[in-house]
Write an enzyme that holds these catalytic residues in place. Structure first.
Site, PDB file in Angstrom:
ATOM      1  CD  GLU A  18      10.211 -26.898 -13.975  1.00 32.02           C
ATOM      2  OE1 GLU A  18       9.989 -25.868 -14.717  1.00 32.02           O
ATOM      3  OE2 GLU A  18      10.413 -27.114 -12.853  1.00 32.02           O
ATOM      4  CG  ASP A  36       6.285 -22.614 -20.025  1.00 29.16           C
ATOM      5  OD1 ASP A  36       6.885 -23.714 -20.531  1.00 29.16           O
ATOM      6  OD2 ASP A  36       7.185 -21.660 -19.870  1.00 29.16           O
ATOM      7  N   GLY A  51      23.229 -21.111 -17.412  1.00 33.41           N
ATOM      8  CA  GLY A  51      22.862 -22.457 -17.585  1.00 33.41           C
ATOM      9  C   GLY A  51      22.530 -23.409 -16.302  1.00 33.41           C
ATOM     10  CG  LEU A  86      18.646 -20.770 -11.089  1.00 33.13           C
ATOM     11  CD1 LEU A  86      19.610 -20.262  -9.825  1.00 33.13           C
ATOM     12  CD2 LEU A  86      17.501 -21.410 -10.275  1.00 33.13           C
ATOM     13  CB  SER A  87      15.102 -17.594 -15.853  1.00 30.77           C
ATOM     14  OG  SER A  87      14.069 -18.574 -16.182  1.00 30.77           O
ATOM     15  CB  SER A 147      17.973 -16.760 -21.487  1.00 27.98           C
ATOM     16  OG  SER A 147      19.021 -17.715 -21.594  1.00 27.98           O
ATOM     17  CD  GLU A 161      15.015 -17.655 -24.543  1.00 28.93           C
ATOM     18  OE1 GLU A 161      14.929 -16.599 -23.829  1.00 28.93           O
ATOM     19  OE2 GLU A 161      15.636 -18.747 -24.184  1.00 28.93           O
ATOM     20  CG  ASP A 199      11.711 -19.266 -17.775  1.00 35.72           C
ATOM     21  OD1 ASP A 199      11.001 -19.833 -16.936  1.00 35.72           O
ATOM     22  OD2 ASP A 199      12.646 -19.862 -18.696  1.00 35.72           O
TER      23      ASP A 199
HETATM   24  C1  GLA Z   1      12.799 -23.338 -19.448  1.00 32.96           C
HETATM   25  C2  GLA Z   1      11.640 -22.479 -20.362  1.00 32.96           C
HETATM   26  C3  GLA Z   1      10.523 -22.409 -19.877  1.00 32.96           C
HETATM   27  C4  GLA Z   1       9.537 -23.535 -19.221  1.00 32.96           C
HETATM   28  C5  GLA Z   1      10.700 -24.482 -18.398  1.00 32.96           C
HETATM   29  C6  GLA Z   1      10.130 -25.875 -18.100  1.00 32.96           C
HETATM   30  O1  GLA Z   1      12.788 -22.705 -18.464  1.00 32.96           O
HETATM   31  O2  GLA Z   1      12.366 -21.416 -20.594  1.00 32.96           O
HETATM   32  O3  GLA Z   1       9.591 -21.624 -20.718  1.00 32.96           O
HETATM   33  O4  GLA Z   1       9.156 -24.548 -20.342  1.00 32.96           O
HETATM   34  O5  GLA Z   1      12.170 -24.520 -19.021  1.00 32.96           O
HETATM   35  O6  GLA Z   1       9.140 -25.757 -17.096  1.00 32.96           O
END
Ligand code: GLA
Length: 430
Positions: free
Chosen positions: A20, A23, A107, A110-111, A113, A145, A157
């Site tokens: 976490e 990246d 929100g 879980l990505s 976006s 983004e 993501d």
């Molecule tokens: C969000 C960001 C990712 C990453 C995570 C944390 O999902 O989009 O790039 O930094 O938070 O690990």
């Protein structure tokens, strides 16, 4: 009048197992794609414009082909940002109508976006008759983004949503984008499920958010370590190096960097546990990851900590941690399959009783990314079943920059026999 031809392009969501905030500092991450989807439906417009509509939000947007205006602050920015980045690459996209639908929880960490960005990229690359390497598709979506939407996210993501394969987690070195697909059904893991529990507390990754603040604190430490030790980034740094400059850093920066450096080590342990099929070892790493994310990175919240604690008390739960950008969102749990039903019932009941919130629970199989669904958009072939079953994994190199270079791991899982595009996460019925 006949209705216009519509072509659908899909991209999944993702859950991060561990790694976490590593990246954006050359670190390692271990996410998997999950069977929620964004669908970008492409059709010919009646005019010479780009049209954007969405099933989840009422606002529509139409822009001219030479439009270069900035973001408007709604959902459409994610798709328009992708169009912009294609234009920057000199890829000419003919006029279109793009309609976005999806079921990735918003929100929730879980990505949603990145899922919109990658589904849009797939649709527009197809429409333009263009192809890009897998890593470049992910980087393009990330740039959309970062530069258009204005969120300082890393690459995890967009990458996993582009490159994932069903039945596998994806171990990514975010410095050079080399990756390995790790089967998720080795040994004891075959009898485990990934259970995602949504706290219902919304998080955000926008500029000015706590995410952006954490990123600054990480970069403060990284800059000093670069100057002092010549490390390329935090992905190269050791705790001893960080400790030796502790007095020169803000307490926050020291803590954030401690999390990052130890998190990279945890990702390696998690990958080893996964390859060994050792559910107990993997669960232990997840648990330690949560403590670090909570205490050093200070990115958790009371509701999420409660969910992690209750999860840890349940029989059959090997480990649980906050997943994603932090400050709310979801907890990822590794749970023995035969204990899932009781686990879900107990966690939901405890959460409801304490917080008066109904937690949504998603049982997630690792799913295909967008390129496996739409191989025509990528210059490289997606791995076929034989690759996934037979390949031997070399070590994850940290040297050359080989964008989107894939290695497959040994003992790969069976990915046969499912219609992956239409798989949906199984919402626990309890
Ligand atoms: C969000 C960001 C990712 C990453 C995570 C944390 O999902 O989009 O790039 O930094 O938070 O690990």
């Amino acid at each position: 009048m006949s209705s216009p031809r519509v072509i659908d392009f899909t991209a999944p969501g993702r859950v991060n197992l561990i790694g976490e905030h590593t990246d954006y500092s050359g670190g390692l991450v271990l996410p998997m794609a999950i069977p929620f989807h964004t669908t970008a439906s492409l059709s010919e417009p009646a005019d010479d414009h780009y049209h954007f509509t969405c099933g989840m939000f009422p606002t529509k947007r139409t822009i001219a082909r030479d439009d270069r205006s900035t973001r408007v602050g709604d959902w459409s920015d994610y798709s328009v940002g992708v169009l912009r980045e294609l234009q920057v690459l000199g890829i000419e996209v003919p006029p279109f109508h793009l309609h976005i639908e999806g079921n990735v929880p918003l929100g929730a960490g879980l990505s949603s976006s990145a899922s919109v960005e990658v589904a849009t990229a797939a649709a527009l690359l197809h429409h333009a008759g263009a192809k890009l390497p897998v890593g470049e598709i992910a980087l393009l979506a990330q740039r959309a983004e970062n530069r258009y939407v204005g969120s300082p996210c890393g690459i995890m993501d967009q990458f996993v949503i582009t490159a994932a394969r069903a039945g596998h987690a994806l171990l990514l070195n975010t410095r050079d984008l080399e990756y390995k697909l790790l089967p998720m059904n080795t040994g004891a893991l075959a009898a485990c499920s990934i259970v995602v529990v949504n706290s219902g507390v919304k998080h955000t990754v926008t500029a000015g958010s706590a995410y952006a603040e954490r990123r600054k604190e990480v970069e403060e430490g990284q800059t000093l370590l670069r100057e002092r030790f010549g490390v390329r980034d935090l992905g190269d740094a050791e705790m001893e190096q960080l400790d030796s400059v502790r007095a020169e850093l803000s307490p926050e920066s020291y803590k954030r960097c401690s999390h990052i450096i130890t998190e990279n080590a945890r990702v390696k342990r998690a990958a080893a546990a996964m390859l060994a099929g050792d559910a107990a070892a993997l669960g232990q790493v997840l648990q330690e990851g949560h403590v670090s994310y909570r205490d050093l990175f200070e990115a958790s919240c009371e509701e999420v900590d409660f969910l992690v604690e209750v999860a840890g008390q349940q029989p059959g739960c090997f480990g649980a941690r906050l997943t994603g950008g932090g400050f709310g969102g979801c907890v990822v749990n590794l749970v023995a399959k035969d204990a899932v039903e009781d686990f879900v019932a107990a966690v939901k009941a405890a959460y409801k009783q304490h917080w008066q919130i109904d937690a949504e629970v998603y049982l997630c199989e690792a799913s295909d990314g967008a390129v496996a669904e739409h191989p025509e958009i990528a210059t490289e072939e997606a791995p076929d079943e034989r690759d996934l079953h037979a390949a031997t994994a070399p070590p994850l190199e940290r040297s050359a920059r080989r964008v989107g270079h894939r290695f497959t791991a040994p003992h790969a899982a069976s990915v046969a026999g499912t219609d992956r595009r239409h798989d949906r996460p199984h919402r626990a019925a309890v």
